[in-house]
Design an enzyme around this catalytic site. Structure first.
Site, PDB file in Angstrom:
ATOM      1  N   LYS A 112      50.812  38.042  28.682  1.00 56.05           N
ATOM      2  CA  LYS A 112      50.440  37.593  30.032  1.00 56.05           C
ATOM      3  C   LYS A 112      50.916  36.163  30.221  1.00 56.05           C
ATOM      4  CE  LYS A 112      46.310  37.352  33.014  1.00 56.05           C
ATOM      5  NZ  LYS A 112      44.862  37.619  33.097  1.00 56.05           N
TER       6      LYS A 112
ATOM      7  N   SER B 250      39.429  41.057  34.054  1.00 55.25           N
ATOM      8  CA  SER B 250      40.888  41.150  34.163  1.00 55.25           C
ATOM      9  C   SER B 250      41.628  41.862  33.041  1.00 55.25           C
ATOM     10  CB  SER B 250      41.482  39.762  34.329  1.00 55.25           C
ATOM     11  OG  SER B 250      41.305  39.353  35.657  1.00 55.25           O
TER      12      SER B 250
ATOM     13  N   SER C 204      43.409  40.602  36.843  1.00 53.44           N
ATOM     14  CA  SER C 204      44.626  39.834  37.000  1.00 53.44           C
ATOM     15  C   SER C 204      45.698  40.156  35.951  1.00 53.44           C
ATOM     16  CB  SER C 204      44.299  38.344  36.923  1.00 53.44           C
ATOM     17  OG  SER C 204      43.741  38.031  35.655  1.00 53.44           O
TER      18      SER C 204
HETATM   19  N1  GLN Z   1      38.815  39.656  39.590  1.00 53.75           N
HETATM   20  C1  GLN Z   1      38.120  38.543  39.055  1.00 53.75           C
HETATM   21  C2  GLN Z   1      38.531  37.288  39.794  1.00 53.75           C
HETATM   22  O1  GLN Z   1      39.255  37.385  40.701  1.00 53.75           O
HETATM   23  C3  GLN Z   1      38.353  38.433  37.586  1.00 53.75           C
HETATM   24  C4  GLN Z   1      39.571  37.686  37.209  1.00 53.75           C
HETATM   25  C5  GLN Z   1      39.739  37.547  35.718  1.00 53.75           C
HETATM   26  O2  GLN Z   1      39.052  38.178  34.920  1.00 53.75           O
HETATM   27  N2  GLN Z   1      40.664  36.698  35.331  1.00 53.75           N
HETATM   28  O3  GLN Z   1      38.124  36.221  39.472  1.00 53.75           O
END
Ligand code: GLN
Length: 490
Positions: A79, A178, A154
């Site tokens: 990532k 995420s 994400s």
């Molecule tokens: N969807 C969540 C957010 O927008 C989680 C994001 C994450 O785990 N990095 O913050």
């Protein structure tokens, strides 16, 4: 024999050690399928073929001389917010375009020690803020099962690369879901470790008290193989846990069953708003676990409803502080100004996307004097109640079973104009981060439209072995993980 690029880490370990195939062949096959895909899945932001080829060649030479070690010659996609020396690390943001990492994150050092090949940088929501990889400034990624659907986020690029057979496995990060959510949307296994299990040194911080790096893989065993490599105490991370790292993969035993396991079903995770297809698939998976010998008990996590509000206060507060370092002086983009204040403002205005700005503003607001007590402090108090909820249920159960997401993957563009709607989808994942527990997603079915559905297995602190065991028994007795999207090439 299955083409090399479609194999799991476990399968490749024997194909490569038998000497009939090489890591160079493997990475060449991956390059070919990614090229044929021509950006339709679009998991990668950058791919340095020369460097990858060189690392694969070195792995082959090492294997010839010294035999195999754990991940020798296995390509892992990363990532784009984890630092790999000499590689870009853009966090899918304009503000970090052109930035090159001067050092390796601890997880990368550990992967290198195990012999892995760093295979390209995968797409994500900008600074890991989002649930669909649509907040990415530097590329578009699709769900390999349905190209007009989102891969989740994400870590959408991580999950898409694994599901499409464009990588053997991937590292993602999970602050509020995420890893688990994109794994569920793409039909992969995704594990968020206990807070502190895996070092965050070299992970670009979003919300430091919640962030964890973890594996996204094709199978449960592969998740265990990666986790045992990347886990462990790191003096460079002040929140790292000094606890022994079990041999997770050796613990997985097909002859075991779920007999003697008590698995809780949190009532609040099956409330209104869960898509009937998701609920049905998860309930069927629960039935399967029961038939494998588990005792299923009804439990309650009464503060679940507050998780989203608490998460979006704590995560944005920390993000507003963490993102202050991107000011045009130290990293990436610089827009000149007549004085430093103007330079900062211009750089941040030009370099940060709308979601990152929204969160910085929200986070600054909840931390400002006058609102700190009303929002931030209260959020921390409710976070304690969420932790207590888990503590209580883990006195009665070995682990919890739940859906990962309220719906399967949705169409691109469906939620981009309504951030709140997107935030609400995090209801089933954020509590785990707020409590610091571990949890994973394992494939448990498909919607009628052919989109994957995930089963979430949640464990107490440092109970990674337990959740891996449960997911492994479930996986070995089902065949969801064997299906492939049409877009992946055999
Ligand atoms: N969807 C969540 C957010 O927008 C989680 C994001 C994450 O785990 N990095 O913050």
């Amino acid at each position: 024999m299955k083409s090399l690029h479609t194999q799991t880490i476990e399968e490749l370990r024997s194909s490569l050690s038998e000497g009939a195939s090489s890591s160079v062949e493997l990475v060449e096959q991956l390059f070919d399928v990614i090229e044929q895909d021509a950006g339709r899945v679009g998991a990668y932001i950058s791919l340095n073929r020369e460097q990858i080829h060189r690392e694969a060649l070195q792995a082959d030479e090492q294997r010839a001389q010294h035999g195999s070690n754990s991940l020798l010659g296995i390509p892992i996609s990363i990532k784009d917010l984890i630092n790999v020396k000499g590689n870009p690390c853009t966090c899918s943001s304009e503000i970090l375009k052109g930035y090159i990492s001067p050092y390796d994150a601890t997880v990368i050092t550990k992967l290198r020690e195990a012999g892995a090949v760093m295979f390209g940088r995968v797409n994500m929501d900008e600074f890991a803020m989002g649930s669909s990889t649509e907040n990415a400034a530097l590329g578009t990624t699709s769900n390999p099962w349905h190209l007009d659907h989102v891969p989740g986020g994400s870590s959408g690029g991580s999950a898409a690369s694994v599901a499409a057979d464009h990588a053997i496995a991937s590292l993602g990060s999970d602050t509020g879901g995420s890893i688990r959510q994109p794994a569920a949307f793409c039909g992969c296994v995704g594990l968020k470790p206990t807070y502190g299990r895996v070092s965050r040194y070299g992970l670009t911080a979003f919300a430091s008290s919640l962030d964890q790096i973890g594996p996204i893989t094709k199978t449960v065993r592969d998740a265990a193989l990666l986790l045992e490599v990347i886990s462990g105490f790191d003096p460079k991370d002040a929140t790292s846990l000094d606890a022994p790292v079990p041999d997770y993969s050796a613990g997985l035993d097909q002859s075991k069953s779920l007999k003697g396991m008590k698995l809780g079903l949190p009532r609040e995770y099956f409330m209104n708003g869960i898509d009937p297809e998701v609920e049905q698939a998860v309930r069927a998976a629960v039935g399967k676990c029961r038939s494998l010998g588990a005792e299923i008990v009804d439990v309650s996590l009464p503060h679940t409803n507050y998780a989203i509000s608490v998460y979006y206060i704590i995560a944005t507060a920390e993000a507003s502080a963490n993102l202050a370092r991107f000011d045009g002086i130290r990293y990436g983009l610089r827009e000149e100004g007549a004085n430093p204040a103007e330079l900062y403002a211009k750089t941040r205005a030009a370099g940060l996307g709308p979601e990152a700005k929204r969160r910085i503003i929200l986070g600054t607001y909840v931390l400002s004097s006058g609102y700190y007590d009303a929002y931030y402090k209260r959020a921390q108090q409710v976070q304690e109640l969420i932790k207590e909820d888990f503590k209580k249920v883990f006195k009665k159960c070995d682990a919890l079973l739940a859906p990962v997401t309220p719906t399967p993957a949705y169409r691109r563009g469906e939620k981009t104009h309504d951030p709140l709607k997107m935030y609400l989808d995090d209801i089933l994942t954020t509590s785990v981060n707020l409590a610091g527990n571990c949890a994973l997603s394992v494939p448990c079915g498909f919607s009628e439209a052919g989109l994957p559905i995930g089963l979430q297995v949640i464990g107490d602190h440092l109970r990674e072995q337990t959740i891996l065991d449960i997911a492994y028994q479930y996986e070995q007795n089902t065949d969801w993980h064997l299906r492939k999207p049409e877009s992946s090439h055999e």
